[in-house]
Design a protein around this motif. Structure first.
Motif, mmCIF file in Angstrom:
data_model
loop_
_atom_site.group_PDB
_atom_site.id
_atom_site.type_symbol
_atom_site.label_atom_id
_atom_site.label_comp_id
_atom_site.label_asym_id
_atom_site.label_seq_id
_atom_site.Cartn_x
_atom_site.Cartn_y
_atom_site.Cartn_z
ATOM 1 N N GLN A 1 45.017 65.890 78.456
ATOM 2 C CA GLN A 1 44.081 64.790 78.930
ATOM 3 C C GLN A 1 44.503 63.632 78.478
ATOM 4 O OE1 GLN A 1 40.542 66.581 77.156
ATOM 5 N NE2 GLN A 1 39.631 67.091 79.499
ATOM 6 N N GLY B 1 47.217 62.152 80.759
ATOM 7 C CA GLY B 1 46.733 61.882 81.996
ATOM 8 C C GLY B 1 45.944 60.494 81.763
ATOM 9 N N LYS B 2 45.044 60.325 80.891
ATOM 10 C CA LYS B 2 44.548 59.053 80.601
ATOM 11 C C LYS B 2 45.321 57.988 80.350
ATOM 12 C CE LYS B 2 39.889 60.765 78.946
ATOM 13 N NZ LYS B 2 38.975 60.468 77.823
ATOM 14 N N MET C 1 47.001 56.806 83.457
ATOM 15 C CA MET C 1 46.288 56.227 84.340
ATOM 16 C C MET C 1 46.073 54.721 84.141
ATOM 17 S SD MET C 1 42.222 57.092 85.201
ATOM 18 C CE MET C 1 41.392 56.726 83.513
ATOM 19 N N TYR C 2 45.822 54.631 82.889
ATOM 20 C CA TYR C 2 45.585 53.028 82.260
ATOM 21 C C TYR C 2 46.940 52.465 82.514
ATOM 22 C CZ TYR C 2 41.172 54.185 79.915
ATOM 23 O OH TYR C 2 40.190 54.374 79.471
ATOM 24 N N VAL D 1 49.046 52.881 85.197
ATOM 25 C CA VAL D 1 48.911 52.481 86.669
ATOM 26 C C VAL D 1 48.028 51.401 86.825
ATOM 27 C CG1 VAL D 1 48.329 53.417 88.932
ATOM 28 C CG2 VAL D 1 49.762 54.873 87.237
ATOM 29 N N LEU D 2 46.587 51.497 86.002
ATOM 30 C CA LEU D 2 45.970 50.512 86.617
ATOM 31 C C LEU D 2 46.166 49.156 85.751
ATOM 32 C CD1 LEU D 2 42.415 52.328 85.538
ATOM 33 C CD2 LEU D 2 43.244 51.551 87.799
#
Length: 283
Positions: free
Chosen positions: A11, A14-15, A18-19, A21-22
């Motif tokens: 998890q 994954g977070k 994600m951050y 990529v953002l």
């Protein structure tokens, strides 16, 4: 416990991804905007050195004053504001009434009419340019800002009505029925119950419609023949010639041209974001 720890690590990974990529997406989006801002403060010599070099000298005010005078922004700004106000008010009025009708009333052919309206959104503007020309000429609205604004209302109604209908569907029917039982007419229900709860949807629609109207250059260039009636995007042509482009003045002009839209977004930001989040949760 091992599985739980492994799952937690997945998890977290994954977070983190994600951050990352953002953040990369935000940087990729902001670099062109930051480049325009910095270029708008450059001198002519600094502009010739390239857009990704740090300026040796800063012209905080001079470029904006020169761009305003050279681009005749005072004239084009008023033209764009006039068209935007008419387009926004007209779209809100028609889309609110039509969206409420499609959401809360039953009558023959309602679904056929609604889906026909949605299909009209798929028609490219380029395919109807010529018929619209003859319609404006017959209506004596050719070469007028009002005529172009009415076109903006007509061509954007499909999306606007769909958006307002989705919002009105979310209003509970029990609220409207209670008002009717208390003796409210249909007009009273609309004005006293529905309208006061419509501002979040209006805020989102105002941002979309204002942006589309403000950036509209194709329709004015086709249906308006008087250069003094052109909207603000036309002002940016003043900084380009056949052989040279004043990038520092062009960037300053671009910042002037987008400032009103930024102000509109800031004004309606809270309701705009809330409505988008509500739509995402419902979806």
């Amino acid at each position: 416990m091992g599985k739980a720890k492994s799952y937690t690590k997945k998890q977290m990974l994954g977070k983190a991804l994600m951050y990352i990529v953002l953040i990369l997406g935000a940087i990729y989006t902001l670099i062109p905007f930051a480049t325009i801002i910095i270029t708008s403060f450059r001198t002519t010599k600094d502009s010739a050195r390239g857009p990704f070099t740090w300026p040796h000298e800063w012209q905080i005010v001079e470029n904006y004053i020169s761009a305003w005078e050279m681009g005749h922004f005072d004239r084009y700004l008023l033209n764009s504001i006039f068209m935007m106000v008419i387009t926004v008010i007209g779209t809100l009025f028609v889309a609110t009434l039509a969206g409420y009708s499609f959401a809360k009333f039953r009558y023959p052919g309602k679904n056929v009419l609604y889906y026909t309206l949605l299909l009209s959104m798929m028609i490219p503007f380029q395919t109807i340019m010529l018929p619209l020309y003859f319609i404006l000429r017959a209506s004596k609205l050719l070469n007028t800002l009002t005529g172009v604004a009415i076109l903006g209302i007509a061509t954007g109604l499909g999306f606007a009505i769909m958006m307002m209908r989705s919002f009105f569907i979310s209003l509970p029917d029990s609220l409207l029925e209670a008002a009717r039982l208390d003796g409210c007419s249909e007009l009273g229900v609309l004005l006293r119950i529905v309208m006061p709860n419509t501002f979040p949807a209006w805020a989102s629609l105002i941002v979309f419609v204002a942006m589309a109207s403000w950036n509209n250059l194709l329709a004015p260039m086709i249906y308006i023949f008087n250069e003094e009636k052109y909207p603000i995007p036309y002002a940016l042509y003043a900084f380009q010639s056949a052989h040279t482009t004043s990038y520092e003045l062009l960037s300053a002009g671009m910042m002037i041209s987008i400032l009103p839209i930024i102000l509109i977004y800031i004004l309606f930001q809270k309701n705009f974001q809330a409505n988008l989040m509500a739509g995402a949760v419902k979806g």
